[in-house]
Scaffold this motif. Structure first.
Motif, mmCIF file in Angstrom:
data_model
loop_
_atom_site.group_PDB
_atom_site.id
_atom_site.type_symbol
_atom_site.label_atom_id
_atom_site.label_comp_id
_atom_site.label_asym_id
_atom_site.label_seq_id
_atom_site.Cartn_x
_atom_site.Cartn_y
_atom_site.Cartn_z
ATOM 1 N N LYS A 192 0.806 -1.233 0.000
ATOM 2 C CA LYS A 192 0.000 0.000 0.000
ATOM 3 C C LYS A 192 0.837 1.280 0.000
ATOM 4 O O LYS A 192 0.389 2.303 -0.500
ATOM 5 N N ASP A 193 2.047 1.239 0.535
ATOM 6 C CA ASP A 193 2.883 2.442 0.574
ATOM 7 C C ASP A 193 3.880 2.505 -0.584
ATOM 8 O O ASP A 193 4.754 3.365 -0.593
ATOM 9 N N HIS A 194 3.749 1.607 -1.541
ATOM 10 C CA HIS A 194 4.640 1.596 -2.695
ATOM 11 C C HIS A 194 4.014 2.364 -3.855
ATOM 12 O O HIS A 194 2.807 2.619 -3.881
ATOM 13 N N SER A 195 4.826 2.704 -4.824
ATOM 14 C CA SER A 195 4.358 3.470 -5.985
ATOM 15 C C SER A 195 3.450 2.622 -6.865
ATOM 16 O O SER A 195 3.452 1.386 -6.795
ATOM 17 N N ASP A 196 2.701 3.302 -7.707
ATOM 18 C CA ASP A 196 1.844 2.605 -8.662
ATOM 19 C C ASP A 196 2.678 1.708 -9.583
ATOM 20 O O ASP A 196 2.261 0.607 -9.922
ATOM 21 N N ALA A 197 3.839 2.198 -9.979
ATOM 22 C CA ALA A 197 4.704 1.414 -10.867
ATOM 23 C C ALA A 197 5.149 0.122 -10.193
ATOM 24 O O ALA A 197 5.139 -0.950 -10.813
ATOM 25 N N THR A 198 5.520 0.199 -8.928
ATOM 26 C CA THR A 198 5.944 -0.995 -8.200
ATOM 27 C C THR A 198 4.811 -1.988 -8.094
ATOM 28 O O THR A 198 4.989 -3.189 -8.336
ATOM 29 N N ARG A 199 3.613 -1.505 -7.756
ATOM 30 C CA ARG A 199 2.461 -2.397 -7.653
ATOM 31 C C ARG A 199 2.145 -3.041 -9.008
ATOM 32 O O ARG A 199 1.785 -4.213 -9.078
ATOM 33 N N TYR A 200 2.325 -2.289 -10.079
ATOM 34 C CA TYR A 200 2.096 -2.822 -11.415
ATOM 35 C C TYR A 200 3.065 -3.967 -11.719
ATOM 36 O O TYR A 200 2.660 -5.015 -12.228
ATOM 37 N N TYR A 201 4.333 -3.783 -11.397
ATOM 38 C CA TYR A 201 5.310 -4.837 -11.664
ATOM 39 C C TYR A 201 5.045 -6.083 -10.825
ATOM 40 O O TYR A 201 5.238 -7.206 -11.292
ATOM 41 N N TYR A 202 4.582 -5.907 -9.598
ATOM 42 C CA TYR A 202 4.192 -7.064 -8.792
ATOM 43 C C TYR A 202 2.955 -7.732 -9.389
ATOM 44 O O TYR A 202 2.820 -8.956 -9.345
ATOM 45 N N TRP A 203 2.052 -6.933 -9.914
ATOM 46 C CA TRP A 203 0.858 -7.478 -10.555
ATOM 47 C C TRP A 203 1.254 -8.393 -11.707
ATOM 48 O O TRP A 203 0.690 -9.480 -11.875
ATOM 49 N N LEU A 204 2.253 -7.991 -12.515
ATOM 50 C CA LEU A 204 2.721 -8.828 -13.609
ATOM 51 C C LEU A 204 3.301 -10.140 -13.089
ATOM 52 O O LEU A 204 3.085 -11.205 -13.678
ATOM 53 N N THR A 205 4.005 -10.080 -11.970
ATOM 54 C CA THR A 205 4.545 -11.287 -11.366
ATOM 55 C C THR A 205 3.420 -12.197 -10.877
ATOM 56 O O THR A 205 3.477 -13.420 -11.050
ATOM 57 N N VAL A 206 2.392 -11.610 -10.293
ATOM 58 C CA VAL A 206 1.235 -12.399 -9.851
ATOM 59 C C VAL A 206 0.597 -13.110 -11.043
ATOM 60 O O VAL A 206 0.226 -14.290 -10.940
ATOM 61 N N LEU A 207 0.486 -12.433 -12.166
ATOM 62 C CA LEU A 207 -0.106 -13.069 -13.347
ATOM 63 C C LEU A 207 0.731 -14.268 -13.807
ATOM 64 O O LEU A 207 0.178 -15.291 -14.234
ATOM 65 N N LEU A 208 2.045 -14.151 -13.702
ATOM 66 C CA LEU A 208 2.902 -15.288 -14.038
ATOM 67 C C LEU A 208 2.672 -16.468 -13.088
ATOM 68 O O LEU A 208 2.599 -17.626 -13.516
ATOM 69 N N ILE A 209 2.577 -16.152 -11.808
ATOM 70 C CA ILE A 209 2.333 -17.203 -10.817
ATOM 71 C C ILE A 209 0.992 -17.865 -11.087
ATOM 72 O O ILE A 209 0.863 -19.090 -11.074
ATOM 73 N N TRP A 210 -0.023 -17.057 -11.362
ATOM 74 C CA TRP A 210 -1.356 -17.605 -11.640
ATOM 75 C C TRP A 210 -1.340 -18.449 -12.903
ATOM 76 O O TRP A 210 -1.984 -19.492 -12.974
ATOM 77 N N LYS A 211 -0.578 -17.998 -13.905
ATOM 78 C CA LYS A 211 -0.462 -18.775 -15.142
ATOM 79 C C LYS A 211 0.172 -20.134 -14.848
ATOM 80 O O LYS A 211 -0.277 -21.172 -15.337
ATOM 81 N N ARG A 212 1.203 -20.137 -14.042
ATOM 82 C CA ARG A 212 1.888 -21.375 -13.679
ATOM 83 C C ARG A 212 0.961 -22.316 -12.912
ATOM 84 O O ARG A 212 0.993 -23.527 -13.087
ATOM 85 N N LEU A 213 0.124 -21.764 -12.065
ATOM 86 C CA LEU A 213 -0.816 -22.576 -11.297
ATOM 87 C C LEU A 213 -1.975 -23.079 -12.149
ATOM 88 O O LEU A 213 -2.695 -23.982 -11.752
ATOM 89 N N GLY A 214 -2.175 -22.430 -13.292
ATOM 90 C CA GLY A 214 -3.284 -22.812 -14.142
ATOM 91 C C GLY A 214 -4.611 -22.306 -13.624
ATOM 92 O O GLY A 214 -5.661 -22.831 -13.955
ATOM 93 N N SER A 215 -4.588 -21.274 -12.783
ATOM 94 C CA SER A 215 -5.802 -20.744 -12.174
ATOM 95 C C SER A 215 -6.452 -19.698 -13.069
ATOM 96 O O SER A 215 -5.823 -19.126 -13.947
ATOM 97 N N ASP A 216 -7.694 -19.428 -12.804
ATOM 98 C CA ASP A 216 -8.460 -18.446 -13.554
ATOM 99 C C ASP A 216 -8.068 -17.048 -13.095
ATOM 100 O O ASP A 216 -8.400 -16.620 -12.001
ATOM 101 N N ARG A 217 -7.350 -16.329 -13.927
ATOM 102 C CA ARG A 217 -6.876 -15.014 -13.491
ATOM 103 C C ARG A 217 -7.989 -13.977 -13.403
ATOM 104 O O ARG A 217 -7.796 -12.919 -12.831
ATOM 105 N N GLU A 218 -9.154 -14.267 -13.924
ATOM 106 C CA GLU A 218 -10.276 -13.340 -13.769
ATOM 107 C C GLU A 218 -10.604 -13.123 -12.294
ATOM 108 O O GLU A 218 -11.062 -12.066 -11.902
#
Length: 97
Positions: free
Chosen positions: A62-88
């Motif tokens: 919550k105290d990080h920049s929008d850019a930092t949160r965005y880059y973590y979001w991309l990492t989360v999408l990779l993790i979700w892709k690896r898990l085969g979960s519904d990213r919706e």
């Protein structure tokens, strides 16, 4: 005693891009893993629930920049892709943080 979870091996099938990008995703995934482990004692993505990832993106960052949160979001999408979960499920709420 069990071996620590190998995040690099876990993400190896979905990591793409330059070496710097792959290293950033690995570093961020390990940071997520440590934070979720500390709060909920869940040591690997196979045991994570949606609430754990949402907490990380909205509260832990919550105290990080929008850019930092965005880059973590991309990492989360990779993790979700690896898990085969519904990213919706993730896209619905945690992107508003």
């Amino acid at each position: 005693m069990s071996k620590p979870f190998d995040m690099e091996l876990f993400l190896s099938g979905v990591l793409t891009g330059s070496k710097a990008t792959r290293q950033r995703h690995l570093r961020q995934a390990r940071i997520m893993q440590a934070a979720i482990q500390q709060r909920w004692q869940r040591d690997n993505p196979w045991t994570w629930q949606l609430k754990h990832v949402r907490w990380f993106l909205t509260q832990h960052l919550k105290d990080h920049s929008d850019a930092t949160r965005y880059y973590y979001w991309l990492t989360v999408l990779l993790i979700w892709k690896r898990l085969g979960s519904d990213r919706e499920l993730l896209i619905g709420r945690s992107n508003r943080g």
